[in-house]
Design a protein around this motif. Structure first.
Motif, mmCIF file in Angstrom:
data_model
loop_
_atom_site.group_PDB
_atom_site.id
_atom_site.type_symbol
_atom_site.label_atom_id
_atom_site.label_comp_id
_atom_site.label_asym_id
_atom_site.label_seq_id
_atom_site.Cartn_x
_atom_site.Cartn_y
_atom_site.Cartn_z
ATOM 1 N N UNK A 32 1.099 -1.515 -0.137
ATOM 2 C CA UNK A 32 0.486 0.004 -0.028
ATOM 3 C C UNK A 32 0.985 1.360 0.287
ATOM 4 N N UNK A 33 0.754 2.142 -0.812
ATOM 5 C CA UNK A 33 1.626 3.141 -0.916
ATOM 6 C C UNK A 33 0.011 3.861 -0.706
ATOM 7 N N UNK A 34 0.810 5.671 0.529
ATOM 8 C CA UNK A 34 -0.558 6.419 1.002
ATOM 9 C C UNK A 34 0.240 7.234 0.750
ATOM 10 N N UNK A 35 -0.862 8.193 -0.104
ATOM 11 C CA UNK A 35 0.313 9.927 -0.771
ATOM 12 C C UNK A 35 -0.759 10.663 0.247
ATOM 13 N N UNK A 36 -0.039 11.721 0.980
ATOM 14 C CA UNK A 36 -1.169 12.163 1.135
ATOM 15 C C UNK A 36 -0.523 14.319 1.055
ATOM 16 N N UNK A 37 -1.678 15.380 0.910
ATOM 17 C CA UNK A 37 -1.058 16.017 0.257
ATOM 18 C C UNK A 37 -1.337 17.138 1.620
ATOM 19 N N UNK A 38 -1.041 17.641 1.900
ATOM 20 C CA UNK A 38 -1.283 18.036 3.244
ATOM 21 C C UNK A 38 -2.313 19.365 2.760
ATOM 22 N N UNK A 39 -3.276 20.243 3.422
ATOM 23 C CA UNK A 39 -4.267 21.017 2.487
ATOM 24 C C UNK A 39 -4.451 21.271 1.730
ATOM 25 N N UNK A 44 2.076 -1.965 -14.643
ATOM 26 C CA UNK A 44 2.360 -3.414 -14.753
ATOM 27 C C UNK A 44 2.149 -4.628 -13.492
ATOM 28 N N UNK A 45 2.063 -3.690 -12.210
ATOM 29 C CA UNK A 45 1.709 -4.376 -11.582
ATOM 30 C C UNK A 45 0.227 -4.798 -10.525
ATOM 31 N N UNK A 46 0.444 -6.012 -10.620
ATOM 32 C CA UNK A 46 -1.418 -5.967 -9.539
ATOM 33 C C UNK A 46 -1.084 -6.084 -8.290
ATOM 34 N N UNK A 47 0.020 -5.858 -8.189
ATOM 35 C CA UNK A 47 -0.694 -6.167 -5.806
ATOM 36 C C UNK A 47 -0.097 -5.100 -5.392
ATOM 37 N N UNK A 48 -0.546 -3.369 -5.942
ATOM 38 C CA UNK A 48 -0.276 -2.799 -5.097
ATOM 39 C C UNK A 48 -1.737 -1.276 -4.912
ATOM 40 N N UNK A 49 -1.617 -1.373 -3.735
ATOM 41 C CA UNK A 49 -3.336 -0.425 -3.962
ATOM 42 C C UNK A 49 -2.693 1.032 -3.403
ATOM 43 N N UNK A 50 -3.033 2.315 -4.598
ATOM 44 C CA UNK A 50 -2.414 4.077 -4.261
ATOM 45 C C UNK A 50 -3.259 3.958 -3.367
ATOM 46 N N UNK A 51 -3.051 5.106 -2.851
ATOM 47 C CA UNK A 51 -4.794 6.341 -2.738
ATOM 48 C C UNK A 51 -3.836 7.568 -2.012
ATOM 49 N N UNK A 52 -4.242 8.511 -2.951
ATOM 50 C CA UNK A 52 -3.483 10.157 -2.674
ATOM 51 C C UNK A 52 -5.095 10.574 -2.248
ATOM 52 N N UNK A 53 -5.052 11.905 -0.914
ATOM 53 C CA UNK A 53 -5.532 11.982 -0.597
ATOM 54 C C UNK A 53 -5.275 13.532 0.199
ATOM 55 N N UNK A 54 -5.688 14.105 0.263
ATOM 56 C CA UNK A 54 -5.912 15.245 2.118
ATOM 57 C C UNK A 54 -5.854 15.129 3.274
#
Ligand code: MG
Ligand code: ZN
Length: 547
Positions: A48-55, A345-355
């Motif tokens: 899991x890759x979780x990206x947070x844009x602060x603000x 090409x990967x099918x094993x990773x979940x990416x979530x991007x939010x603030x």
């Protein structure tokens, strides 16, 4: 799907009890393998890759989209990383509030995003009752996966802290550093060594200072905020961490790595844009830290959890500095593109991007100011008349002008405030602003900006508003709570008409934020509704449980 929910909960509880009963990773894996036949129709998520844009509210994303599509000389392609993400991903909306207030700060928001527990403002890793939370980083770590935190602010700042530290107040950064050190994270990359080095580093010529000068040869400012003489860097090394203080040592680092690349916050977006192609640059970019983290964490065969924060979008918002915000969004865009590239090409990773929330109440707007000249149109309906809208709807060339700003507002005022008192004149401010921005001011405007200076007083380590006077920021004085930033916010107010934009506050708003997700199968489905921030880590955990 309905019948699966109790199973998912059961599997979640099993995961937790496995951690507390100190079972080995192998045992946990065996249990999960047994379950896998029952979960075949659920996506298998290893990473899991979780990206947070602060603000990073919808309008901040919108600034990037407007720039990419409408700036006459945009330096990025028309389709941004967010476009690519949504083109084969999903989009949803999340509400960030805490249970008892309307607006949230970054510490509570990170805590909610990390633990799924309702938190209280300014707490870090603590729930609304005042108990320690259990964070997704801790849960995933105890499953034998690799875990990491990356931020372009400070490692001990609110957002990363919410994932790996538990303290009553976000300001307890010396204690947060110790929590981070004990979090057993595999990768910790950010700024803020001031909370990691012994207080004797502040004594010129002390053995501590000399040793640190050797350890961190590129460090411009070796100063400590600690109240004790613990050297958390050496403690980390004893725990098996490689230490990194610049690009070279980061590139060379193997295994677990603790990287601290600045005294406090890392380079702002404008500096990063200006220096990212400079071969002599020593500080890594957010993208470089992220790529290195993924490379390192992906070596764990069980998978990983990585949180990446683009943290200065918020700082630009507090300062009401639109150009700075644009460059922070470009930094976020570049980092997100690198993550998407790795995921190809990967099918094993979940990416979530939010603030974590929106900052500044920013937006382009139309006005009655500086109406554009009427113009001829070739179409038949305008054969005998000019096109003459009643209002100024904003010129896309503004986007290029924002891009061209050379210094963030706070850096402009830092320079100004460092001048000798006699030199701190309106003329000096005009010179500085006009040299470093594309929206020049005149002496009258400079005077207006500087009038607040006398309203600031310094007491107990804080700048505050003068008791008798109020700031002259405008109608929303009460929402400009950081007196140190008033000069920048005033400059922003003075130039807002020229920029065709408005700001509603110097703090955060309750604006719902976007949730972008990309992952195999049904893994992104929960993120397509109107959810609450405390739902997000629960969904991430569930997705990983099915691995
Ligand atoms: Mg933050
Ligand atoms: Zn903030």
């Amino acid at each position: 799907m309905r019948g699966l929910i109790p199973f998912l909960l059961f599997s979640f509880v099993l995961g937790l009890s496995a951690c507390t009963s100190q079972q080995t990773t192998q045992q946990v894996k065996t249990v999960q393998q047994k379950q896998s036949s029952q979960t075949e129709n659920i996506s298998k998520i290893k990473n899991v890759i979780f990206m947070i844009g602060d603000g990073m509210g919808p309008q901040q994303v919108g600034l990037l989209l407007s720039y990419a599509r409408q700036a006459p000389n945009a330096v990025i392609p028309r389709l941004t990383a967010f476009d690519h993400l949504v083109n084969d991903g999903r989009i949803g909306v999340s509400l960030p509030y805490t249970h008892d207030v309307l607006v949230i700060d970054s510490a509570a928001s990170a805590t909610q995003l990390a633990s799924g527990s309702s938190s209280g403002n300014e707490m870090t890793g603590v729930d609304s009752d005042g108990n320690k939370t259990r964070t997704i980083l801790e849960i995933v770590r105890d499953q034998g996966k690799a875990v990491g935190l990356v931020s372009d602010t400070r490692l001990t700042h609110a957002t990363p802290a919410g994932f790996a530290a538990h303290q009553r107040h976000r300001s307890m950064e010396n204690e947060i550093a110790i929590d981070m050190l004990n979090s057993d994270s595999d990768v910790l990359l950010s700024g803020g060594w001031r909370h990691w080095i012994p207080k004797n580093a502040n004594i010129a010529g002390s053995p501590e200072q000399l040793a640190l000068q050797k350890l961190m040869p590129h460090a411009k400012k070796i100063k400590s905020k600690r109240k004790d003489n613990r050297n958390l860097l050496l403690e980390a090394r004893a725990k098996g961490y490689s230490l990194a203080f610049d690009r070279d040592t980061l590139n060379q680092a193997t295994g677990k790595v603790l990287g601290l690349f600045s005294y406090s916050g890392m380079a702002n977006g404008i500096i990063e844009t200006k220096t990212k192609n400079d071969p002599n640059r020593t500080m890594p970019t957010l993208k470089e830290m992220t790529v290195k983290s993924i490379d390192t964490l992906a070596k764990n065969p069980n998978g990983f959890f990585l949180m990446v924060e683009s943290g200065q979008i918020d700082w630009a918002g507090h300062q009401n500095d639109a150009a700075w915000m644009l460059h922070e969004m470009l930094k976020m865009n570049e980092t997100l593109n690198a993550v998407l590239e790795w995921m190809k090409g990967r099918d094993d990773t979940l990416l979530v991007v939010t603030a974590d929330h929106e900052t500044g109440g920013f937006g382009f707007s139309y006005s009655g100011f500086n109406l554009p000249k009427p113009k001829k149109l070739s179409g038949e309906m305008f054969k005998d008349a000019l096109f003459r809208p009643n209002y100024n709807f904003g010129d896309p060339a503004i986007l290029d002008k924002l891009y061209q700003q050379k210094l963030v507002y706070s850096a402009i005022f830092k320079k100004y405030n460092k001048l000798a008192e006699a030199e701190r004149t309106p003329r000096a401010l005009v010179e500085l602003v006009n040299k470093n921005t594309e929206f020049p001011i005149n002496k009258t405007e400079a005077k207006r900006i500087l009038e607040t200076e006398s309203n600031l007083y310094y007491e107990d380590g804080h700048y505050s508003l003068g008791k008798k006077t109020v700031s002259r920021i405008g109608a929303n004085d009460a929402y400009y709570v950081y007196a140190k930033r008033h000069q920048g916010a005033l400059l922003a107010r003075v130039k807002a008409n020229d920029m065709g934009l408005t700001w509603s506050t110097g703090t955060h708003t309750s604006t719902p934020v976007l949730v972008f997700s990309k992952g195999p199968g049904t893994s992104t489905e929960p993120f397509t509704k109107i959810i609450h921030h405390t739902d997000i880590p629960k969904y991430l955990e569930k997705a990983m449980m099915n691995n």
